[in-house]
Design an enzyme around this catalytic site. Structure first.
Site, PDB file in Angstrom:
ATOM      1  N   ILE A  69     -83.235  97.756  -9.103  1.00  0.00           N
ATOM      2  CA  ILE A  69     -83.624  96.344  -9.013  1.00  0.00           C
ATOM      3  C   ILE A  69     -84.817  96.224  -8.068  1.00  0.00           C
ATOM      4  O   ILE A  69     -84.677  95.821  -6.906  1.00  0.00           O
ATOM      5  CB  ILE A  69     -82.442  95.461  -8.530  1.00  0.00           C
ATOM      6  CG1 ILE A  69     -81.171  95.798  -9.327  1.00  0.00           C
ATOM      7  CG2 ILE A  69     -82.784  93.980  -8.677  1.00  0.00           C
ATOM      8  CD1 ILE A  69     -79.929  95.029  -8.881  1.00  0.00           C
ATOM      9  N   PRO A  70     -86.014  96.593  -8.537  1.00  0.00           N
ATOM     10  CA  PRO A  70     -87.200  96.444  -7.683  1.00  0.00           C
ATOM     11  C   PRO A  70     -87.391  94.966  -7.350  1.00  0.00           C
ATOM     12  O   PRO A  70     -87.295  94.121  -8.243  1.00  0.00           O
ATOM     13  CB  PRO A  70     -88.354  96.952  -8.570  1.00  0.00           C
ATOM     14  CG  PRO A  70     -87.694  97.765  -9.641  1.00  0.00           C
ATOM     15  CD  PRO A  70     -86.352  97.129  -9.856  1.00  0.00           C
ATOM     16  N   HIS A  71     -87.600  94.665  -6.054  1.00  0.00           N
ATOM     17  CA  HIS A  71     -87.665  93.250  -5.685  1.00  0.00           C
ATOM     18  C   HIS A  71     -88.485  93.033  -4.432  1.00  0.00           C
ATOM     19  O   HIS A  71     -88.718  93.975  -3.668  1.00  0.00           O
ATOM     20  CB  HIS A  71     -86.246  92.713  -5.461  1.00  0.00           C
ATOM     21  CG  HIS A  71     -85.529  93.391  -4.329  1.00  0.00           C
ATOM     22  ND1 HIS A  71     -84.848  94.577  -4.496  1.00  0.00           N
ATOM     23  CD2 HIS A  71     -85.403  93.078  -3.023  1.00  0.00           C
ATOM     24  CE1 HIS A  71     -84.320  94.943  -3.344  1.00  0.00           C
ATOM     25  NE2 HIS A  71     -84.647  94.059  -2.425  1.00  0.00           N
ATOM     26  N   GLY A  72     -88.890  91.818  -4.221  1.00  0.00           N
ATOM     27  CA  GLY A  72     -89.583  91.474  -2.987  1.00  0.00           C
ATOM     28  C   GLY A  72     -90.328  90.161  -3.107  1.00  0.00           C
ATOM     29  O   GLY A  72     -90.379  89.554  -4.165  1.00  0.00           O
TER      30      GLY A  72
END
Ligand code: ZN
Lengths: 157, 121
Positions: A69-72
């Site tokens: 879950i790449p996030h930012g």
């Protein structure tokens, strides 16, 4: 479980990616940023990509069982976006269990979101993909309509 | 004229701000704990701090001075513009401010709050 159907407020047809083509972790991040930049609320794909890369240097966003879950948060985004993408073959994403990653949910948010939706949304997705049955269905989803059905149909049971 | 160079300068400052926000959130015990409960690892804070220093060296020193000065007052020193509204203070920008005619050597700032404007036309 918090309503997975509310994920649908942030994802649309363009953000359903059946088959990623990238052959490396960084290649996947690039592809995700490119897909996200199709939306007018995404001001700058380069900034999105650099943010995702920095987040990976803090620690892999792969959480095991073939999911990442790449996030930012980034200034390059005007409102929260969620993108679903799948890699049939699987990619080494430095997962804690060492397993290749097939399922991706990318979440990007502006630096401030008025209703503080970002972290709860991240939590909802992380919780959803812990279900083995859900992962199985996500692997098979052929269209955005299938994804919609999975998100709508899960969580009430 | 907002040429490619202006865009690059704004991108660099914006990315610096994104990194700083990421560091602040990773240092925030509550946020860190919540992310770890979700299954994420946030062990690379030192690496991220080093990346910030490396990135600061990529930014034009003159721009960096402006950025640091504003960041002392406003953690978000650079903000986007939408429909001529500064998204730092939510005030409408006067018509005299215009990216098409702005001096490309100077960063555009909001007359009201002083933040750098991420604004390209
Ligand atoms: Zn302002």
């Amino acid at each position: 479980m918090a309503e997975p159907s509310r994920i649908l407020n942030y994802v649309d047809e363009r953000f359903f990616v059946r088959d990623l083509r990238a052959k490396s972790k960084d290649g996947v991040l690039k592809e995700l940023a490119e897909y996200l930049s199709q939306d007018k609320d995404v001001r700058d794909a380069t900034l999105v990509l650099e943010m995702l890369r920095k987040r990976e240097s803090l620690g892999s966003t792969a959480i095991g069982s073939g999911v990442a879950i790449p996030h930012g948060r980034t200034l390059a985004i005007a409102s929260i976006k969620v993108l679903f993408a799948r890699h049939q073959k699987g990619i080494d994403f430095e997962s804690p269990d060492g397993a290749p990653v097939h399922l991706f949910f990318a979440i990007v948010a502006p630096p401030q979101d008025r209703n503080n939706e970002y972290l709860p949304l991240l939590g909802t997705i992380a919780e959803l993909v812990k279900e083995k049955k859900v992962r199985g269905m996500l692997m098979k989803a052929a269209t955005f309509a299938d994804l919609r059905q999975i998100l709508e149909g899960w969580g009430d049971e | 004229m907002s040429d490619g160079r202006t865009l690059e300068r704004l991108q660099k400052l914006s990315h610096l701000q994104d990194i700083e926000l990421m560091i602040r959130e990773a240092e925030d015990t509550k946020t860190k704990q919540r992310e770890e409960e979700m299954g994420f690892t946030l062990q690379g804070l030192e690496k991220l701090r080093a990346a910030r220093e490396k990135w600061r060296n990529q930014v034009d020193p003159k721009d960096l001075r402006v950025f640091d000065r504003i960041a002392k007052r406003h953690p978000r020193a650079i903000v986007p513009v939408e429909d001529r509204i500064c998204l730092g203070c939510y005030m409408a920008l006067p018509t005299s401010i215009n990216p098409a005619t702005a001096d490309p050597d100077r960063l555009m700032t909001c007359e009201n709050c002083g933040r750098i404007l991420f604004w390209l036309e």
